[in-house]
Design a protein around this motif. Structure first.
Motif, short mmCIF file in Angstrom:
data_model
loop_
_atom_site.label_atom_id
_atom_site.label_comp_id
_atom_site.label_asym_id
_atom_site.label_seq_id
_atom_site.Cartn_x
_atom_site.Cartn_y
_atom_site.Cartn_z
N ILE A 15 0.85 -1.20 0.00
CA ILE A 15 0.00 0.00 0.00
C ILE A 15 0.88 1.25 0.00
N ALA A 16 1.91 1.24 0.84
CA ALA A 16 2.80 2.40 0.93
C ALA A 16 3.51 2.66 -0.39
N ALA A 17 3.79 1.58 -1.14
CA ALA A 17 4.50 1.74 -2.41
C ALA A 17 3.58 2.29 -3.51
N ILE A 18 2.28 2.07 -3.36
CA ILE A 18 1.36 2.46 -4.44
C ILE A 18 0.54 3.72 -4.11
N VAL A 19 0.07 3.82 -2.87
CA VAL A 19 -0.81 4.94 -2.51
C VAL A 19 -0.03 5.98 -1.69
N PRO A 20 0.00 7.23 -2.15
CA PRO A 20 0.80 8.25 -1.45
C PRO A 20 0.08 8.81 -0.22
N LEU A 21 0.02 8.01 0.86
CA LEU A 21 -0.66 8.46 2.08
C LEU A 21 0.34 8.91 3.14
N THR A 22 -0.04 9.91 3.91
CA THR A 22 0.82 10.32 5.03
C THR A 22 0.35 9.57 6.28
N LYS A 23 1.14 9.65 7.34
CA LYS A 23 0.78 8.93 8.57
C LYS A 23 -0.50 9.47 9.20
N THR A 24 -0.82 10.72 8.86
CA THR A 24 -2.03 11.30 9.45
C THR A 24 -3.30 10.75 8.78
N GLU A 25 -3.13 10.07 7.67
CA GLU A 25 -4.29 9.52 6.96
C GLU A 25 -4.49 8.05 7.33
N GLN A 26 -4.35 7.77 8.62
CA GLN A 26 -4.39 6.40 9.13
C GLN A 26 -5.72 5.69 8.83
N ALA A 27 -6.82 6.44 8.88
CA ALA A 27 -8.13 5.81 8.68
C ALA A 27 -8.23 5.22 7.27
N LYS A 28 -7.75 6.00 6.29
CA LYS A 28 -7.77 5.51 4.90
C LYS A 28 -6.86 4.29 4.77
N LEU A 29 -5.69 4.39 5.39
CA LEU A 29 -4.72 3.29 5.32
C LEU A 29 -5.33 2.01 5.86
N ASN A 30 -6.04 2.12 7.00
CA ASN A 30 -6.68 0.94 7.59
C ASN A 30 -7.71 0.34 6.66
N SER A 31 -8.46 1.22 5.97
CA SER A 31 -9.50 0.71 5.08
C SER A 31 -8.88 -0.01 3.88
N TYR A 32 -7.80 0.55 3.31
CA TYR A 32 -7.11 -0.12 2.19
C TYR A 32 -6.53 -1.45 2.65
N HIS A 33 -5.98 -1.44 3.87
CA HIS A 33 -5.35 -2.64 4.41
C HIS A 33 -6.39 -3.77 4.54
N GLU A 34 -7.54 -3.43 5.15
CA GLU A 34 -8.59 -4.44 5.36
C GLU A 34 -9.07 -4.99 4.02
N SER A 35 -9.32 -4.09 3.07
CA SER A 35 -9.85 -4.50 1.78
C SER A 35 -8.84 -5.37 1.01
N ALA A 36 -7.59 -4.94 0.99
CA ALA A 36 -6.56 -5.71 0.26
C ALA A 36 -6.36 -7.08 0.90
N LEU A 37 -6.31 -7.08 2.23
CA LEU A 37 -6.06 -8.35 2.94
C LEU A 37 -7.21 -9.33 2.74
N ARG A 38 -8.43 -8.80 2.72
CA ARG A 38 -9.61 -9.65 2.51
C ARG A 38 -9.50 -10.34 1.13
N ASN A 39 -9.12 -9.57 0.12
CA ASN A 39 -9.01 -10.14 -1.24
C ASN A 39 -7.88 -11.15 -1.33
N LEU A 40 -6.79 -10.89 -0.63
CA LEU A 40 -5.63 -11.79 -0.73
C LEU A 40 -5.81 -13.06 0.09
N LYS A 41 -6.47 -12.93 1.25
CA LYS A 41 -6.63 -14.08 2.14
C LYS A 41 -7.45 -15.18 1.52
N TYR A 42 -8.53 -14.77 0.81
CA TYR A 42 -9.44 -15.77 0.28
C TYR A 42 -9.05 -16.24 -1.12
#
Lengths: 114, 77
Positions: A15-42
């Motif tokens: 996510i850090a390599a593709i989406v230019p988010l700062t540390k203050t944008e933690q909520a967005k980061l968490n949402s990308y993380h959950e969504s990506a992980l859900r797709n990869l896990k299954y």
């Protein structure tokens, strides 16, 4: 559990390599993380890449480059595929399959200068 | 593992990533070396390549939206 923790950590790196988010944008980061992980896990339910189909696809692309008159691109492509041969391992067809999935009209758009 | 053998293996792995990155560039995948390395490591740990490609495409879309929002915010200032 250890696998999931490792997958989670490497997903954050992706996510850090593709989406230019700062540390203050933690909520967005968490949402990308959950969504990506859900797709990869299954995704383990999907079959692994078929190496023969991958080979056919690669050969077809080289042929296509030649058909549209991009011989230099075809030669460069063939040269890299040959160079990859000694480095092949059990994951190579999957990695090439991944690359093919992201390929974006190379016969029209690829520039050798890149 | 002796350090010589380990560094030889590391050099070979780096070379393989270099070649794969060149292939991805020829195929116009819009992948930088760092992103490709992360993806290779994920695939080598059992992640499905098709699912990973879908995730990369979705993250790119999100990334574009984030960029647009940042540009818009900068323009308003």
């Amino acid at each position: 559990m250890a696998y999931l923790a490792q997958l989670g950590a490497v997903t954050d790196e992706l996510i850090a390599a593709i989406v230019p988010l700062t540390k203050t944008e933690q909520a967005k980061l968490n949402s990308y993380h959950e969504s990506a992980l859900r797709n990869l896990k299954y995704a383990h339910h999907f079959p692994r890449a078929n190496q023969f189909e991958v080979e056919d696809h690669l050969n077809g692309l080289e042929e296509r480059f030649r058909v549209v008159g991009r011989d230099a691109l075809a030669d460069a492509f063939k040269k890299r595929l040959d160079a990859l041969e000694p480095h092949r391992n059990r994951w190579t067809p999957d990695i090439l399959h991944f690359i093919l999935e992201l390929s974006d009209q190379p016969a029209q758009k690829s520039q050798l200068s890149d | 593992m002796p350090s010589d053998e380990r560094s030889e293996k590391q050099a070979a792995a780096q070379q393989a990533v270099d070649i794969l990155h060149e292939i991805s560039t020829i195929l116009n995948c819009h992948l930088d070396r760092r992103t490709l390395s992360i993806c290779i490591s994920m695939i080598e740990n059992g992640v499905n390549p098709e699912a990973l490609a879908t995730v990369v495409k979705e993250l790119r879309k999100e990334g574009q939206e984030v960029q647009m929002q940042k540009l818009e915010a900068a323009r308003r200032r």
